[in-house]
Structures are given as C-alpha cells and as structure tokens.
Design a protein around this motif. Sequence first.
Motif, PDB file in Angstrom:
ATOM      1  N   GLU A 191       0.854  -1.163  -0.217  1.00 33.06           N
ATOM      2  CA  GLU A 191      -0.144  -0.076  -0.046  1.00 33.06           C
ATOM      3  C   GLU A 191       0.839   1.056  -0.022  1.00 33.06           C
ATOM      4  N   ARG A 192       1.913   1.154   0.810  1.00 32.30           N
ATOM      5  CA  ARG A 192       2.899   2.399   0.778  1.00 32.30           C
ATOM      6  C   ARG A 192       3.581   2.733  -0.535  1.00 32.30           C
ATOM      7  N   VAL A 193       3.982   1.449  -1.177  1.00 32.96           N
ATOM      8  CA  VAL A 193       4.557   1.615  -2.716  1.00 32.96           C
ATOM      9  C   VAL A 193       3.739   2.239  -3.559  1.00 32.96           C
ATOM     10  N   TYR A 194       2.358   1.644  -3.408  1.00 28.44           N
ATOM     11  CA  TYR A 194       1.376   2.184  -4.469  1.00 28.44           C
ATOM     12  C   TYR A 194       1.200   3.757  -4.036  1.00 28.44           C
ATOM     13  N   LYS A 195       0.822   3.945  -2.782  1.00 32.54           N
ATOM     14  CA  LYS A 195       0.763   5.623  -2.685  1.00 32.54           C
ATOM     15  C   LYS A 195       1.875   6.247  -3.243  1.00 32.54           C
ATOM     16  N   ASN A 196       3.052   5.994  -2.777  1.00 35.58           N
ATOM     17  CA  ASN A 196       4.159   6.564  -3.210  1.00 35.58           C
ATOM     18  C   ASN A 196       4.270   6.616  -4.719  1.00 35.58           C
ATOM     19  N   SER A 197       3.864   5.531  -5.589  1.00 38.30           N
ATOM     20  CA  SER A 197       3.982   5.386  -7.030  1.00 38.30           C
ATOM     21  C   SER A 197       3.074   6.438  -7.439  1.00 38.30           C
ATOM     22  N   LEU A 198       1.986   6.607  -6.837  1.00 31.47           N
ATOM     23  CA  LEU A 198       0.899   7.712  -7.503  1.00 31.47           C
ATOM     24  C   LEU A 198       1.152   9.048  -7.291  1.00 31.47           C
ATOM     25  N   LEU A 199       2.118   9.250  -6.065  1.00 27.69           N
ATOM     26  CA  LEU A 199       2.647  10.596  -5.728  1.00 27.69           C
ATOM     27  C   LEU A 199       3.984  10.912  -6.791  1.00 27.69           C
ATOM     28  N   ILE A 200       4.492  10.056  -6.933  1.00 34.49           N
ATOM     29  CA  ILE A 200       5.854  10.371  -8.077  1.00 34.49           C
ATOM     30  C   ILE A 200       5.216  10.399  -9.471  1.00 34.49           C
TER      31      ILE A 200
END
Length: 220
Positions: free
Chosen positions: A33-42
């Motif tokens: 979930e954290r990687v997913y959220k960071n991916s959307l941010l980037i």
Amino acid sequence: MTATDTQLIEATINFVKTELKNAEGGHDWFHIERVYKNSLLIAKDENVDITIVSLAALLHDIADPKFNNGDETLGSKVASAFLLSQNVNGKIIEHVTQIIDNMSFKNSFDLNTSFSSKEMEVVQDADRLDAIGAVGIARCFNYGGFKNRALYNPEIKPNLNMSKSEYKNSEAPTINHFYEKLLLLKDKMNTKTGKKIALERHLYMEGFLNQFFAEWEGQK
C-alpha cells in the motif's frame, strides 16, 4: 483511468491483500500500500501510464523470492496468471511482469539488465523509498529479527563489493545492510520527486546511525 481500470485496480488490491495476509511485516499488504501510494505521488510529475504503474506497484512483491526459496520467476508468473484471469491486455501484462522481474535492487548487480521504462522508474523509486527513512529502518530490523540476525557485530564489516549471489545469501548483522544497500539508494533514484524524498529519508537514516553507534559505544 477508466471505470474498467478502476475496477481492475480494486480487484488487484483484494487479490494482493488475500495473497499476503500472512506475510512478514516488512513485505506485507501495508508495504504494498505504501509503495502504491508513493507510486501515485511520483507519477503526478511523470509522463506514464498510471494503470501500468498501479498494477506493477500492487503486484511487485506478490511472491518475493526471499520467501519463495529464491525463485525469481514466481512473482511475474503469479502476477501474469492473475492479470490473465482479469482479461487484461497482453501488452499490459508483459509490461507489468517486466517491471516485476527487473526492478529489484539485487538486479542492479546484473550489468546486462536491458529492460527499462518510465513506469518501472516510478515504481522502483517508490519501492526504494519504502526501504529508507523511518519506515525503512523499522522494516530493516523487522526482517533482521525474522531471520534471527544480530543487530550489529563490530567484527563483521559490511561487504561493499558483493556479487548478486553473495547479496542474496548474506546473513550479516542488520546494521551492515544500511551500508550494503540502504545508504546507496539515494543516488539510485530515477525521478525528481523520488530524489527529493530520498534525500530527506537518507539524512534521517544517517542521524539514526550516528545515535546508534554513540549508544553502542556508551557515549550517550
């Protein structure tokens, strides 16, 4: 993202939650979930296919080799089978599985790795961000405890010239992992956003290590 894409992402989230319900704490659903959220941010500042980024982020650790007898092919196989069951376009499946197969840090030891894409750069940065900073420190020691490794042993120095095989089979104390991987990630970021966030998290880790060694030596 279309309504169909949104439904696919929701189905993928449910699939990953089920598959990783008993996973080690540093590689569980919350890591995904954290990687997913960071991916959307980037991805906001990158020209990428957000559906491919989302799928790759959600599926990147669906069968981590560390927990599957070192099998580096299983993750993309599981991801591919799931995406096929969802009637996803073959080109999208190929792109997602290529990202899964090539984004890991251990693959940086392979100088002949040829695959790259902007989508992989985004997900790779997001995954590496979760390995550093406060969360990265917590994950590092959680995995060290899971493997029953020493916190630190002054007599065992970090190996800064490891081969891929040595990296995969290392049983070194947890602190060594900071020098063998985590402190190296800041300079391996691909995107502007990733580099900015990584710098802040890198400095946090340096502060932690300074405090750790001061306490270890009885100086504080």
